[in-house]
Design a protein around this motif. Structure first.
Motif, PDB file in Angstrom:
ATOM      1  N   GLU A  66     -43.744 -61.848  21.274  1.00  0.00           N
ATOM      2  CA  GLU A  66     -44.330 -62.615  22.373  1.00  0.00           C
ATOM      3  C   GLU A  66     -43.490 -63.846  22.714  1.00  0.00           C
ATOM      4  O   GLU A  66     -43.266 -64.139  23.891  1.00  0.00           O
ATOM      5  CB  GLU A  66     -45.757 -63.044  22.019  1.00  0.00           C
ATOM      6  N   LYS A  67     -43.003 -64.554  21.707  1.00  0.00           N
ATOM      7  CA  LYS A  67     -42.172 -65.734  21.958  1.00  0.00           C
ATOM      8  C   LYS A  67     -40.931 -65.348  22.765  1.00  0.00           C
ATOM      9  O   LYS A  67     -40.588 -65.992  23.751  1.00  0.00           O
ATOM     10  CB  LYS A  67     -41.762 -66.386  20.645  1.00  0.00           C
ATOM     11  N   ILE A  68     -40.284 -64.278  22.353  1.00  0.00           N
ATOM     12  CA  ILE A  68     -39.080 -63.810  23.034  1.00  0.00           C
ATOM     13  C   ILE A  68     -39.416 -63.354  24.455  1.00  0.00           C
ATOM     14  O   ILE A  68     -38.741 -63.718  25.417  1.00  0.00           O
ATOM     15  CB  ILE A  68     -38.427 -62.655  22.242  1.00  0.00           C
ATOM     16  N   SER A  69     -40.466 -62.585  24.578  1.00  0.00           N
ATOM     17  CA  SER A  69     -40.862 -62.023  25.862  1.00  0.00           C
ATOM     18  C   SER A  69     -41.243 -63.109  26.869  1.00  0.00           C
ATOM     19  O   SER A  69     -40.843 -63.046  28.038  1.00  0.00           O
ATOM     20  CB  SER A  69     -42.029 -61.060  25.651  1.00  0.00           C
ATOM     21  N   VAL A  70     -42.007 -64.090  26.431  1.00  0.00           N
ATOM     22  CA  VAL A  70     -42.416 -65.160  27.339  1.00  0.00           C
ATOM     23  C   VAL A  70     -41.192 -65.949  27.799  1.00  0.00           C
ATOM     24  O   VAL A  70     -41.044 -66.255  28.987  1.00  0.00           O
ATOM     25  CB  VAL A  70     -43.474 -66.078  26.682  1.00  0.00           C
ATOM     26  N   PHE A  71     -40.306 -66.265  26.867  1.00  0.00           N
ATOM     27  CA  PHE A  71     -39.090 -66.993  27.240  1.00  0.00           C
ATOM     28  C   PHE A  71     -38.285 -66.222  28.274  1.00  0.00           C
ATOM     29  O   PHE A  71     -37.860 -66.766  29.298  1.00  0.00           O
ATOM     30  CB  PHE A  71     -38.219 -67.274  26.009  1.00  0.00           C
ATOM     31  N   LEU A  72     -38.066 -64.943  28.028  1.00  0.00           N
ATOM     32  CA  LEU A  72     -37.274 -64.142  28.963  1.00  0.00           C
ATOM     33  C   LEU A  72     -37.976 -63.992  30.309  1.00  0.00           C
ATOM     34  O   LEU A  72     -37.324 -64.043  31.351  1.00  0.00           O
ATOM     35  CB  LEU A  72     -36.961 -62.772  28.352  1.00  0.00           C
ATOM     36  N   SER A  73     -39.272 -63.850  30.306  1.00  0.00           N
ATOM     37  CA  SER A  73     -40.017 -63.742  31.562  1.00  0.00           C
ATOM     38  C   SER A  73     -39.930 -65.021  32.375  1.00  0.00           C
ATOM     39  O   SER A  73     -39.731 -64.982  33.597  1.00  0.00           O
ATOM     40  CB  SER A  73     -41.486 -63.403  31.287  1.00  0.00           C
ATOM     41  N   LEU A  74     -40.082 -66.160  31.707  1.00  0.00           N
ATOM     42  CA  LEU A  74     -39.972 -67.435  32.412  1.00  0.00           C
ATOM     43  C   LEU A  74     -38.560 -67.639  32.951  1.00  0.00           C
ATOM     44  O   LEU A  74     -38.373 -68.103  34.078  1.00  0.00           O
ATOM     45  CB  LEU A  74     -40.362 -68.590  31.490  1.00  0.00           C
ATOM     46  N   THR A  75     -37.584 -67.280  32.152  1.00  0.00           N
ATOM     47  CA  THR A  75     -36.194 -67.420  32.584  1.00  0.00           C
ATOM     48  C   THR A  75     -35.912 -66.514  33.774  1.00  0.00           C
ATOM     49  O   THR A  75     -35.273 -66.933  34.751  1.00  0.00           O
ATOM     50  CB  THR A  75     -35.234 -67.097  31.419  1.00  0.00           C
ATOM     51  N   LEU A  76     -36.395 -65.300  33.718  1.00  0.00           N
ATOM     52  CA  LEU A  76     -36.187 -64.360  34.818  1.00  0.00           C
ATOM     53  C   LEU A  76     -36.910 -64.814  36.084  1.00  0.00           C
ATOM     54  O   LEU A  76     -36.422 -64.582  37.190  1.00  0.00           O
ATOM     55  CB  LEU A  76     -36.645 -62.955  34.425  1.00  0.00           C
ATOM     56  N   SER A  77     -38.040 -65.480  35.937  1.00  0.00           N
ATOM     57  CA  SER A  77     -38.782 -65.924  37.120  1.00  0.00           C
ATOM     58  C   SER A  77     -38.001 -66.946  37.936  1.00  0.00           C
ATOM     59  O   SER A  77     -38.245 -67.108  39.135  1.00  0.00           O
ATOM     60  CB  SER A  77     -40.145 -66.487  36.724  1.00  0.00           C
ATOM     61  N   LEU A  78     -37.051 -67.632  37.296  1.00  0.00           N
ATOM     62  CA  LEU A  78     -36.218 -68.593  38.020  1.00  0.00           C
ATOM     63  C   LEU A  78     -35.062 -67.920  38.750  1.00  0.00           C
ATOM     64  O   LEU A  78     -34.530 -68.476  39.708  1.00  0.00           O
ATOM     65  CB  LEU A  78     -35.664 -69.646  37.054  1.00  0.00           C
TER      66      LEU A  78
END
Length: 92
Positions: A66-78
């Motif tokens: 979850e930590k990895i996934s949330v970080f990557l999702s937030l990064t991708l949203s930018l």
């Protein structure tokens, strides 16, 4: 409008952060071990103690990814066109 977030306090500094790669590698190793451990057993055939172990291990893996996934999702949203982030997401 700010289009860059400082996620390093809770996640990683960026996608090249060595801690991200370390966490990805650790998760993959644990996940592979989990799959190997339970692939021969049907969940329905586990006794109550083994089922509890299965659920606890599954929960721990979920929290790690979850930590990895949330970080990557937030990064991708930018930057939804960031292929490096997309590649990392595909590894999950």
């Amino acid at each position: 409008m700010n289009t860059k977030w400082n996620l390093s306090k809770y996640f990683y500094s960026d996608i090249s952060d060595k801690n991200l790669q370390n966490d990805l590698d650790a998760f993959k190793n644990k996940f592979d071990g989990f799959i190997e451990k339970y692939k021969l057993n049907s969940i329905s055939s586990l006794n109550e103690y083994d089922l509890l172990d299965f659920l606890e291990e599954n929960d721990a893996l979920s929290k790690e990814v979850e930590k990895i996934s949330v970080f990557l999702s937030l990064t991708l949203s930018l930057d939804t066109q960031n292929q490096d982030v997309q590649k990392l997401i595909s590894k999950l």
